[in-house]
Design an enzyme around this catalytic site. Structure first.
Site, PDB file in Angstrom:
ATOM      1  N   HIS A 186      -2.180  -2.066  -9.949  1.00  0.00           N
ATOM      2  CA  HIS A 186      -3.171  -1.501  -9.030  1.00  0.00           C
ATOM      3  C   HIS A 186      -4.420  -2.364  -9.076  1.00  0.00           C
ATOM      4  O   HIS A 186      -4.783  -2.867 -10.136  1.00  0.00           O
ATOM      5  CB  HIS A 186      -3.524  -0.063  -9.436  1.00  0.00           C
ATOM      6  CG  HIS A 186      -4.117   0.716  -8.322  1.00  0.00           C
ATOM      7  ND1 HIS A 186      -5.452   0.657  -8.017  1.00  0.00           N
ATOM      8  CD2 HIS A 186      -3.552   1.535  -7.410  1.00  0.00           C
ATOM      9  CE1 HIS A 186      -5.685   1.418  -6.974  1.00  0.00           C
ATOM     10  NE2 HIS A 186      -4.555   1.953  -6.573  1.00  0.00           N
TER      11      HIS A 186
ATOM     12  N   HIS B 298       0.882  -1.183   0.000  1.00  0.00           N
ATOM     13  CA  HIS B 298       0.000   0.000   0.000  1.00  0.00           C
ATOM     14  C   HIS B 298       0.914   1.225   0.000  1.00  0.00           C
ATOM     15  O   HIS B 298       1.737   1.386  -0.910  1.00  0.00           O
ATOM     16  CB  HIS B 298      -0.912  -0.108   1.215  1.00  0.00           C
ATOM     17  CG  HIS B 298      -2.049   0.870   1.266  1.00  0.00           C
ATOM     18  ND1 HIS B 298      -2.399   1.687   0.219  1.00  0.00           N
ATOM     19  CD2 HIS B 298      -2.937   1.155   2.269  1.00  0.00           C
ATOM     20  CE1 HIS B 298      -3.426   2.424   0.576  1.00  0.00           C
ATOM     21  NE2 HIS B 298      -3.779   2.127   1.816  1.00  0.00           N
TER      22      HIS B 298
ATOM     23  N   ASP C 170       2.862   5.657  -6.712  1.00  0.00           N
ATOM     24  CA  ASP C 170       4.108   5.546  -5.954  1.00  0.00           C
ATOM     25  C   ASP C 170       5.349   5.458  -6.828  1.00  0.00           C
ATOM     26  O   ASP C 170       6.462   5.504  -6.312  1.00  0.00           O
ATOM     27  CB  ASP C 170       4.056   4.310  -5.047  1.00  0.00           C
ATOM     28  CG  ASP C 170       3.060   4.504  -3.919  1.00  0.00           C
ATOM     29  OD1 ASP C 170       3.042   5.604  -3.365  1.00  0.00           O
ATOM     30  OD2 ASP C 170       2.317   3.569  -3.608  1.00  0.00           O
TER      31      ASP C 170
HETATM   32  N1  CMC Z   1       5.106  -6.566 -10.580  1.00  0.00           N
HETATM   33  C1  CMC Z   1       5.006  -7.759 -11.198  1.00  0.00           C
HETATM   34  N2  CMC Z   1       3.866  -8.440 -11.311  1.00  0.00           N
HETATM   35  C2  CMC Z   1       2.762  -7.914 -10.776  1.00  0.00           C
HETATM   36  C3  CMC Z   1       2.776  -6.655 -10.119  1.00  0.00           C
HETATM   37  C4  CMC Z   1       3.999  -5.989 -10.035  1.00  0.00           C
HETATM   38  N3  CMC Z   1       4.091  -4.796  -9.426  1.00  0.00           N
HETATM   39  N4  CMC Z   1       1.535  -6.361  -9.685  1.00  0.00           N
HETATM   40  C5  CMC Z   1       0.771  -7.400 -10.058  1.00  0.00           C
HETATM   41  N5  CMC Z   1       1.502  -8.325 -10.707  1.00  0.00           N
HETATM   42  C6  CMC Z   1       1.018  -9.574 -11.319  1.00  0.00           C
HETATM   43  C7  CMC Z   1       0.661 -10.589 -10.241  1.00  0.00           C
HETATM   44  O1  CMC Z   1       1.781 -11.404  -9.930  1.00  0.00           O
HETATM   45  C8  CMC Z   1      -0.435 -11.365 -10.939  1.00  0.00           C
HETATM   46  O2  CMC Z   1       0.164 -12.203 -11.898  1.00  0.00           O
HETATM   47  P1  CMC Z   1      -0.451 -13.666 -12.201  1.00  0.00           P
HETATM   48  O3  CMC Z   1      -1.815 -13.391 -12.769  1.00  0.00           O
HETATM   49  O4  CMC Z   1       0.497 -14.277 -13.141  1.00  0.00           O
HETATM   50  O5  CMC Z   1      -0.518 -14.356 -10.874  1.00  0.00           O
HETATM   51  C9  CMC Z   1      -1.194 -10.287 -11.703  1.00  0.00           C
HETATM   52  O6  CMC Z   1      -0.224  -9.277 -11.976  1.00  0.00           O
HETATM   53  C10 CMC Z   1      -2.375  -9.693 -10.951  1.00  0.00           C
HETATM   54  O7  CMC Z   1      -1.893  -9.158  -9.719  1.00  0.00           O
HETATM   55  P2  CMC Z   1      -2.611  -9.299  -8.319  1.00  0.00           P
HETATM   56  O8  CMC Z   1      -1.558  -9.447  -7.261  1.00  0.00           O
HETATM   57  O9  CMC Z   1      -3.682 -10.335  -8.391  1.00  0.00           O
HETATM   58  O10 CMC Z   1      -3.280  -7.872  -8.201  1.00  0.00           O
HETATM   59  P3  CMC Z   1      -3.887  -7.206  -6.901  1.00  0.00           P
HETATM   60  O11 CMC Z   1      -4.993  -6.351  -7.373  1.00  0.00           O
HETATM   61  O12 CMC Z   1      -4.200  -8.215  -5.849  1.00  0.00           O
HETATM   62  O13 CMC Z   1      -2.671  -6.324  -6.350  1.00  0.00           O
HETATM   63  C11 CMC Z   1      -1.180  -4.540  -6.031  1.00  0.00           C
HETATM   64  C12 CMC Z   1      -2.544  -4.961  -6.576  1.00  0.00           C
HETATM   65  C13 CMC Z   1      -1.079  -3.028  -6.047  1.00  0.00           C
HETATM   66  C14 CMC Z   1      -1.074  -5.002  -4.554  1.00  0.00           C
HETATM   67  C15 CMC Z   1      -0.069  -5.186  -6.879  1.00  0.00           C
HETATM   68  O14 CMC Z   1      -0.161  -4.744  -8.208  1.00  0.00           O
HETATM   69  C16 CMC Z   1       1.325  -4.915  -6.322  1.00  0.00           C
HETATM   70  O15 CMC Z   1       1.770  -5.624  -5.410  1.00  0.00           O
HETATM   71  N6  CMC Z   1       2.038  -3.858  -6.842  1.00  0.00           N
HETATM   72  C17 CMC Z   1       3.336  -3.496  -6.319  1.00  0.00           C
HETATM   73  C18 CMC Z   1       3.165  -2.685  -5.029  1.00  0.00           C
HETATM   74  C19 CMC Z   1       2.682  -1.285  -5.306  1.00  0.00           C
HETATM   75  O16 CMC Z   1       3.188  -0.587  -6.169  1.00  0.00           O
HETATM   76  N7  CMC Z   1       1.688  -0.843  -4.503  1.00  0.00           N
HETATM   77  C20 CMC Z   1       1.163   0.511  -4.586  1.00  0.00           C
HETATM   78  C21 CMC Z   1      -0.264   0.528  -5.024  1.00  0.00           C
HETATM   79  S1  CMC Z   1      -0.843   2.174  -5.439  1.00  0.00           S
HETATM   80  C22 CMC Z   1      -0.772   3.103  -4.017  1.00  0.00           C
HETATM   81  C23 CMC Z   1      -1.438   2.533  -2.841  1.00  0.00           C
HETATM   82  O17 CMC Z   1      -2.516   1.942  -2.908  1.00  0.00           O
HETATM   83  O18 CMC Z   1      -0.889   2.696  -1.756  1.00  0.00           O
END
Ligand code: CMC
Length: 426
Positions: free
Chosen positions: A305, A266, A361
């Site tokens: 996201h 987050h 971010d």
């Molecule tokens: N790098 C590589 N792969 C990713 C990333 C990433 N940053 N984000 C998602 N994926 C992949 C994930 O592994 C999954 O792949 P697969 O379908 O092969 O398993 C697919 O994309 C879908 O991801 P998810 O984890 O199911 O998506 P989610 O909606 O649960 O997670 C998230 C959203 C923001 C937690 C995630 O994208 C992430 O961890 N990003 C990196 C951390 C980040 O930048 N967070 C800040 C978010 S914006 C500001 C805030 O809210 O604070």
């Protein structure tokens, strides 16, 4: 067309008609779908990926189109034309303030910026290397003990007072936490300065009579604060609402939000982005790093996201703000690595097929670093402006007759009704 859903339970052959309102069905309506003598049907939704937990009139997001609006006003227009306190007023009250209203609100916030001296000692009690988010969370929580009247959450005047206090004191708490880590004396608020100018002064003032930050930096911080002010039902807002649903005071609810924001998935992502860029080190290492991400070794922090499946509109605005800040501070050398990462990722099938774009971010950390903040402070810079959003959501929760104490169901998967085994027999 009827706004309802017809369901046949193939286990029993019974038919049901369930109302559809605003594109949702009420999960409680599914309870009537039951096998005789058994609990009714429920939904299973870890991480709330397709469950609305409230009705809200504060922030609108269209993730596919990359749209973000506060109370109906596009984020681009607010970032361009308003101040953070004006936006905070908008979030909290539903309408933009008139000149008089803004002057009144600014006056009130400005005159609640000081902390009780004991709270200063409380912050002094932390170790020299304490993470500022830990200090912020604990000191916001401690505020509830200074204002026991904050428990009167049903009284609108009282709520307004606590909201003003929290919005006003967050920059002071954040700045004291920063100065503590630096081993520098705490700087008291300067009531002649604007919200963001005062924050910069409390952070960076040394022996000068008056600290006047560069206007371009004040403006950039103002924009960053506006962009971070609210983001509908994200993890920390959900934490504030969930804890607030127990009818606890707002300081305790906001402390819970700070805890949620602290996490690297987050608000902690901006700190993680900077550390990632430093680790990559040089532009020629970007390709190798991306291969590691695709192989599942780690995530590309600052990308992806839950809601945006397009460019995060906040990232676009921040990228522009980078130029203004770097004109004052000089270009952050990590910018090149960030731009190369973005370029490669946006052309790569792995990121395209998963709709992974830069989020808020990805570039904010570069600005914060150029402003000489250590990475540990980045999430504090997120928490300060998010406080107005959390409080607007908290207040909306309290006004919402539909809301109850948050209490999700579970699917129990453990053992049942076993006889206790004495310790010597295990
Ligand atoms: N790098 C590589 N792969 C990713 C990333 C990433 N940053 N984000 C998602 N994926 C992949 C994930 O592994 C999954 O792949 P697969 O379908 O092969 O398993 C697919 O994309 C879908 O991801 P998810 O984890 O199911 O998506 P989610 O909606 O649960 O997670 C998230 C959203 C923001 C937690 C995630 O994208 C992430 O961890 N990003 C990196 C951390 C980040 O930048 N967070 C800040 C978010 S914006 C500001 C805030 O809210 O604070």
């Amino acid at each position: 067309m009827t706004d309802s859903l017809s369901i046949r339970d193939n286990r029993t052959g019974r038919d049901y008609e369930i109302a559809i309102t605003d594109g949702t069905i009420r999960a409680a309506d599914l309870k009537q779908i039951a096998l005789d003598g058994e609990p009714g049907l429920a939904t299973y939704d870890p991480g709330f990926v397709n469950t609305a937990s409230c009705r809200s009139a504060i922030t609108y997001i269209d993730g596919d189109a990359g749209v973000l609006e506060y109370r109906g006003y596009p984020i681009e227009q607010l970032a361009e034309s308003s101040s953070y306190l004006e936006v905070a007023y908008l979030l909290l009250n539903g309408e933009l303030p008139t000149s008089d209203e803004l002057a009144g609100w600014t006056h009130e916030v400005t005159h609640h910026t000081f902390l009780h001296e004991n709270l200063k000692q409380f912050i002094q009690g932390f170790r020299y290397d304490a993470h500022p988010m830990g200090m912020l969370m604990a000191s916001v929580s401690a505020l509830s003990t200074y204002y026991p009247d904050a428990r009167e959450i049903a009284d609108p005047e009282n709520r307004r007072l606590q909201i003003t206090r929290l919005v006003a004191k967050m920059p002071t708490l954040g700045a004291f936490a920063y100065r503590h880590g630096q081993g520098k004396p705490y700087v008291y608020p300067d009531n002649d300065l604007s919200y963001t100018a005062n924050f910069l002064a409390m952070l960076f003032k040394m022996s000068e009579q008056k600290y006047n930050a560069d206007e371009r930096l004040i403006k950039a911080l103002e924009v960053l604060f506006i962009l971070h002010a609210d983001h509908e039902q994200n993890c920390s807002t959900n934490a504030v609402r969930s804890v607030g649903s127990s009818q606890v005071d707002p300081y305790s609810a906001v402390a819970a939000g700070i805890g949620a924001l602290y996490g690297p998935l987050h608000g902690g992502a901006n700190e993680a982005v900077l550390k990632m860029l430093r680790r990559i080190g040089t532009v020629d290492k970007v390709g190798e790093f991306i291969e590691g991400v695709k192989a599942g070794k780690e995530k590309l922090m600052g990308f992806g996201h839950r809601v945006y499946k397009n460019y995060d509109p906040r990232a676009t605005i921040i990228k522009k703000a980078c130029d203004d800040v770097f004109a004052v501070t000089g270009v952050n050398p990590l910018l090149k690595i960030a731009m190369e990462l973005e370029k490669i990722a946006l052309e790569d099938e792995y990121f395209i097929s998963r709709k992974l774009y830069p989020n808020v971010d990805f570039y904010s950390g570069l600005i914060y670093e150029a402003l000489q903040f250590p990475p540990e402070m980045f999430t504090v810079l997120f928490a300060i402006p998010r406080t107005s959003g959390w409080l607007a959501q908290w207040q909306e929760l309290l006004m919402d007759k539909d809301q109850k104490i948050a209490r999700p169901k579970q699917i129990y998967t453990g053992a049942r009704t076993r006889d206790f085994i004495p310790i010597e027999k295990r």
